[in-house]
Design an enzyme around this catalytic site. Sequence first.
Site, PDB file in Angstrom:
ATOM      1  N   GLN A 196      38.151  44.330  48.984  1.00 43.99           N
ATOM      2  CA  GLN A 196      39.135  43.777  49.890  1.00 43.99           C
ATOM      3  C   GLN A 196      38.610  43.741  51.317  1.00 43.99           C
ATOM      4  O   GLN A 196      37.705  44.506  51.692  1.00 43.99           O
ATOM      5  CB  GLN A 196      40.417  44.599  49.850  1.00 43.99           C
ATOM      6  CG  GLN A 196      41.307  44.292  48.653  1.00 43.99           C
ATOM      7  CD  GLN A 196      42.665  44.934  48.804  1.00 43.99           C
ATOM      8  OE1 GLN A 196      42.778  46.011  49.375  1.00 43.99           O
ATOM      9  NE2 GLN A 196      43.691  44.278  48.291  1.00 43.99           N
ATOM     10  N   SER A 197      39.191  42.839  52.107  1.00 40.92           N
ATOM     11  CA  SER A 197      38.916  42.735  53.541  1.00 40.92           C
ATOM     12  C   SER A 197      37.455  42.454  53.835  1.00 40.92           C
ATOM     13  O   SER A 197      36.951  42.807  54.897  1.00 40.92           O
ATOM     14  CB  SER A 197      39.363  44.019  54.276  1.00 40.92           C
ATOM     15  OG  SER A 197      40.732  44.283  54.023  1.00 40.92           O
ATOM     16  N   ARG A 198      36.767  41.843  52.866  1.00 41.89           N
ATOM     17  CA  ARG A 198      35.345  41.529  53.006  1.00 41.89           C
ATOM     18  C   ARG A 198      34.476  42.774  53.172  1.00 41.89           C
ATOM     19  O   ARG A 198      33.330  42.681  53.640  1.00 41.89           O
ATOM     20  CB  ARG A 198      35.075  40.580  54.187  1.00 41.89           C
ATOM     21  CG  ARG A 198      35.564  39.162  53.969  1.00 41.89           C
ATOM     22  CD  ARG A 198      34.793  38.168  54.833  1.00 41.89           C
ATOM     23  NE  ARG A 198      33.457  37.921  54.322  1.00 41.89           N
ATOM     24  CZ  ARG A 198      32.358  38.466  54.811  1.00 41.89           C
ATOM     25  NH1 ARG A 198      32.398  39.335  55.800  1.00 41.89           N
ATOM     26  NH2 ARG A 198      31.182  38.173  54.305  1.00 41.89           N
ATOM     27  N   LEU A 199      34.969  43.931  52.791  1.00 46.50           N
ATOM     28  CA  LEU A 199      34.165  45.150  52.872  1.00 46.50           C
ATOM     29  C   LEU A 199      33.400  45.319  51.558  1.00 46.50           C
ATOM     30  O   LEU A 199      33.486  46.333  50.866  1.00 46.50           O
ATOM     31  CB  LEU A 199      35.067  46.359  53.152  1.00 46.50           C
ATOM     32  CG  LEU A 199      35.872  46.274  54.440  1.00 46.50           C
ATOM     33  CD1 LEU A 199      36.723  47.527  54.621  1.00 46.50           C
ATOM     34  CD2 LEU A 199      34.949  46.082  55.647  1.00 46.50           C
ATOM     35  N   HIS A 200      32.627  44.282  51.228  1.00 45.57           N
ATOM     36  CA  HIS A 200      31.914  44.255  49.954  1.00 45.57           C
ATOM     37  C   HIS A 200      30.802  45.297  49.917  1.00 45.57           C
ATOM     38  O   HIS A 200      30.245  45.682  50.958  1.00 45.57           O
ATOM     39  CB  HIS A 200      31.301  42.869  49.728  1.00 45.57           C
ATOM     40  CG  HIS A 200      32.255  41.743  49.944  1.00 45.57           C
ATOM     41  ND1 HIS A 200      33.507  41.710  49.371  1.00 45.57           N
ATOM     42  CD2 HIS A 200      32.136  40.606  50.683  1.00 45.57           C
ATOM     43  CE1 HIS A 200      34.127  40.598  49.733  1.00 45.57           C
ATOM     44  NE2 HIS A 200      33.327  39.919  50.534  1.00 45.57           N
TER      45      HIS A 200
END
Length: 214
Positions: free
Chosen positions: A190-194
């Site tokens: 989520q939230s581009r916190l890949h």
Amino acid sequence: MIRSLAEPRGGRLEAVDVDDLDPDPHVQFERWFAEASAAGVPYPEQMALATAAADGAPSVRMVLLKGHDPRGFVFYTNRESRKAVELEANPRAAIVLHWELQDRQVRVEGTVVRVDDDESFAYFRTRPRGSRLGAWASPQSRPLASRDELLRRYAEVERRFAGEEEVPLPPFWGGYRIVPDTIEFWQGQQSRLHDRVLYTRAADGGWQRRRLGP
């Protein structure tokens, strides 16, 4: 340690740290590939293959991964195709496999070597007969006047090998192996916190791991 972060796309994703993954990227790839297959990912062997001409102009297409072991990642093609011509001029390539159901991808970059004819034929003979005949018939990447021309070429090949149980390996067809310099494992969050873990081949032939920012 694996920690659960979120529940996007209808399922929980597990955060991935460097130490969560096997020290050997080939072992880790087999695990993720097996998990994608078990999860019902359609055609988990599909991958985008990027090559570049001698002048650096890139091209990319979807192909199928047909073999993987510590030596590298194998695909097969007509050796007169655009991709093959580019690999002869510039023997480096990149691939990416994307498994949407698990929000995962694996990226590989490395040098490319030809698979020998014995190994190529061992794979070729596992293909359906129609696909083997098609390999003989197709002037891959070269102009055709019409689909009728392609069908005529196929019919000619069909007559040529009629009654022969074994269709021989075309002299212009075979495998290529990408010998990786780097392998990256990417897990969406989520939230581009890949999560991204990059393996880089060390001077001694082993592998070094490090985390990358998303």
